[in-house]
Motif scaffolding. Structure first.
Motif, short mmCIF file in Angstrom:
data_model
loop_
_atom_site.label_atom_id
_atom_site.label_comp_id
_atom_site.label_asym_id
_atom_site.label_seq_id
_atom_site.Cartn_x
_atom_site.Cartn_y
_atom_site.Cartn_z
N HIS A 27 9.53 4.11 7.30
CA HIS A 27 8.27 4.05 7.47
C HIS A 27 7.36 4.14 6.47
CE1 HIS A 27 4.40 3.47 9.89
NE2 HIS A 27 4.12 4.78 9.07
N SER A 28 7.58 5.31 5.84
CA SER A 28 6.95 5.70 4.54
C SER A 28 7.13 4.82 3.47
CB SER A 28 7.47 7.30 4.27
OG SER A 28 6.52 7.74 3.09
N GLU A 29 8.41 4.21 3.27
CA GLU A 29 8.38 3.35 2.16
C GLU A 29 7.80 2.01 2.28
OE1 GLU A 29 12.43 1.45 -0.20
OE2 GLU A 29 12.64 2.17 1.97
N GLN A 30 7.57 1.62 3.63
CA GLN A 30 6.75 0.51 3.71
C GLN A 30 5.43 0.79 3.33
OE1 GLN A 30 7.05 -1.68 7.58
NE2 GLN A 30 8.63 -0.23 8.10
N LEU A 31 4.78 1.71 3.54
CA LEU A 31 3.47 2.07 3.27
C LEU A 31 3.19 2.20 1.81
CD1 LEU A 31 0.50 2.70 3.60
CD2 LEU A 31 0.88 5.25 4.24
N TYR A 32 4.22 3.18 1.06
CA TYR A 32 4.39 3.21 -0.43
C TYR A 32 4.48 1.93 -1.24
CZ TYR A 32 6.65 4.77 -4.60
OH TYR A 32 6.92 4.88 -6.24
N LEU A 33 5.28 0.91 -0.64
CA LEU A 33 5.43 -0.48 -1.28
C LEU A 33 4.22 -1.20 -1.18
CD1 LEU A 33 9.14 -1.35 -0.28
CD2 LEU A 33 8.23 -0.52 -2.56
N HIS A 34 3.61 -0.93 0.11
CA HIS A 34 2.14 -1.75 0.30
C HIS A 34 1.29 -1.25 -0.81
CE1 HIS A 34 -1.42 -3.32 2.42
NE2 HIS A 34 -1.73 -2.14 2.41
N LEU A 35 1.30 0.27 -1.09
CA LEU A 35 0.30 0.86 -1.87
C LEU A 35 0.64 0.35 -3.47
CD1 LEU A 35 -0.52 4.16 -0.37
CD2 LEU A 35 -2.17 2.28 -0.72
N LYS A 36 1.81 0.29 -3.80
CA LYS A 36 2.48 0.18 -5.03
C LYS A 36 1.89 -1.19 -5.68
CE LYS A 36 5.19 1.99 -7.53
NZ LYS A 36 5.06 2.52 -8.81
N ALA A 37 2.03 -2.35 -4.57
CA ALA A 37 1.88 -3.59 -4.82
C ALA A 37 0.28 -3.91 -5.25
CB ALA A 37 2.01 -4.52 -3.58
N GLN A 38 -0.56 -2.92 -4.61
CA GLN A 38 -2.05 -3.06 -5.06
C GLN A 38 -1.96 -2.40 -6.35
OE1 GLN A 38 -4.64 -1.70 -1.64
NE2 GLN A 38 -2.70 -1.58 -0.61
N LEU A 39 -1.50 -1.35 -6.81
CA LEU A 39 -1.68 -0.69 -7.89
C LEU A 39 -0.97 -1.15 -9.08
CD1 LEU A 39 -0.61 3.01 -6.43
CD2 LEU A 39 -2.79 2.16 -7.33
N GLN A 41 -1.69 -4.28 -9.69
CA GLN A 41 -2.83 -5.10 -10.24
C GLN A 41 -3.68 -4.23 -10.96
OE1 GLN A 41 -2.38 -8.55 -9.57
NE2 GLN A 41 -0.58 -7.82 -8.79
N HIS A 42 -4.21 -3.06 -10.46
CA HIS A 42 -5.18 -2.11 -10.78
C HIS A 42 -5.30 -0.95 -10.31
CE1 HIS A 42 -7.61 -2.85 -7.23
NE2 HIS A 42 -7.51 -4.10 -7.29
N PRO A 43 -5.51 0.04 -10.76
CA PRO A 43 -5.73 1.53 -10.10
C PRO A 43 -6.73 1.60 -9.04
CG PRO A 43 -5.84 1.78 -12.53
CD PRO A 43 -5.95 0.36 -12.29
N LEU A 44 -6.35 2.23 -8.11
CA LEU A 44 -7.31 2.41 -6.92
C LEU A 44 -7.83 3.82 -7.01
CD1 LEU A 44 -5.00 1.24 -3.98
CD2 LEU A 44 -6.90 0.05 -5.22
#
Length: 401
Positions: A27-39, A41-44
């Protein structure tokens, strides 16, 4: 590196912390990959990452289905320690309801224990509200609340109404929020040789300062009361900019009555002390606390202490009166919790010792008694009540704000 190995290394850094299950790591990996995909593109901003770590649909800490509160969860709240907490709050509610009538609205109701205890005590005081509203943004917690309350107080269950948002106006009665503000996403800043910089999360999932402040933080640092604070180079802390809008929304909802906010925090002159140079962000995982805010994505709670001076300022700006401020120990004592414990023990020594332990957890300075504060915001109450709310009869510390 496999994600499971990443999590195991984080657990080793934290020390004596239980390892997550395989399901939790997935479950944690899904959220991590979700954030990494955004990062990629650009920092958050840290604010936006904290918001997603806590609330990303189906993935964030509060959006997922894992147990959070209680012995099997990550932390315990006052209503889970003792029903006397809710019974004492009910006495403050009764004092106001007898004047205003109307309902109670609880913002973020945890497992529903506080609602149950307040309603049972108000029933004993012959002072039940018209309705007990619960505003709950977590679908998982809402379902847990509904199951718990229907099972424990079936005769009062018809009074309970769940809402997706605050009423638009005309509300009379009491609005309660226990440990709500601390869970709001915050903006993180650090003082550099070039002045204040907002912290952002970059592609390797680490914190780095931005080249400039966001508009919200720039406005905050420009305020006269903030410019009086001396922040040395290297100082890192946080600001809850969302809280002001939330207080305004509560004020717009309330026609007459009391808003009671309970949370851990400080007045501003204590919040931004030079010694508190790394801020107040704290994480809770399996009853262990640490400050590694980017560890264990989606598996840990992340909170920040509350600047109660900012709460008071926002309330005044929104047209509310600040009618009391004190620590939890004094508030509960003013509401008669010690007398309630004595009556509940009814001479039974074993029960007396059990209740004494619960009371110690709630009011001792080394536990919840001092760090947790209670602030009362009011509108339209009769003067004899507004200036003499029972919860602040032992100690009213508004002068410290």
């Amino acid at each position: 590196m496999l994600y499971a190995d990443r999590i195991r290394r984080q657990i080793q850094v934290l020390g004596n912390v239980p390892a997550p299950s395989v399901e939790a790591i997935d479950h944690s990996e899904q959220l991590y990959l979700h954030l990494k995909a955004q990062l990629s593109q650009h920092p958050l901003s840290f604010h936006d990452v904290m918001d997603q770590l806590l609330h990303a649909p189906g993935l964030g800490y509060y959006s997922a289905g894992a147990k959070k509160i209680g012995a099997a969860g990550d932390f315990i709240t006052a209503p889970e320690i003792s029903s006397l907490f809710g019974h004492a709050l009910a006495m403050q509610c009764a004092e106001v309801l007898q004047s205003t009538g109307g309902s109670i609205l609880e913002f973020g109701a945890g497992l529903g224990s506080l609602a149950k205890d307040i309603l049972l005590q108000l029933e004993a005081e012959h002072c039940l509200p018209e309705n007990y509203y619960i505003v709950e943004i977590s679908a998982d917690l809402r379902q847990r609340q509904q199951r718990h309350l229907e099972a424990t107080i079936p005769h009062l269950y018809p009074k309970l109404v769940w809402l997706d948002h605050l009423p638009e106006g005309g509300f009379k009665g009491i609005i309660l929020a226990n440990e709500v503000i601390d869970a709001m996403p915050v903006h993180l800043f650090e003082m550099t040789s070039d002045g204040a910089r907002e912290m952002q999360v970059v592609q390797d999932f680490s914190l780095q300062p931005t080249s400039q402040l966001s508009a919200g933080l720039k406005d905050w640092f420009s305020r006269a009361e903030i410019q009086k604070i001396s922040f040395p180079e290297g100082y890192r802390s946080e600001v809850n900019l969302a809280m002001e809008g939330w207080i305004t929304a509560l004020a717009n909802c309330l026609e007459q009555g009391l808003i009671l906010l309970i949370d851990y925090g400080y007045p501003r002159h204590e919040y931004y002390l030079p010694d508190r140079s790394q801020g107040t962000l704290i994480c809770h995982y399996r009853h262990h606390s640490h400050d590694e805010v980017l560890f264990l994505p989606g598996l840990q709670d992340i909170t920040a202490h509350v600047d109660f001076t900012a709460v008071a300022e926002a309330a005044s700006e929104a047209g509310l009166s600040v009618s009391g401020y004190t620590n939890q120990a004094s508030f509960l004592s003013g509401c008669g919790i010690l007398q309630m414990a004595e009556q509940a023990a009814d001479g039974n020594l074993e029960k007396q010792m059990q209740l004494a332990q619960q009371i110690r957890s709630l009011i001792m300075p080394s536990e919840m008694g001092e760090i947790f504060k209670v602030i009362a915001l009011t509108r339209g109450l009769p003067e004899e009540i507004d200036n003499h709310l029972m919860g602040f009869s032992f100690s009213d510390q508004r002068h410290r704000l």
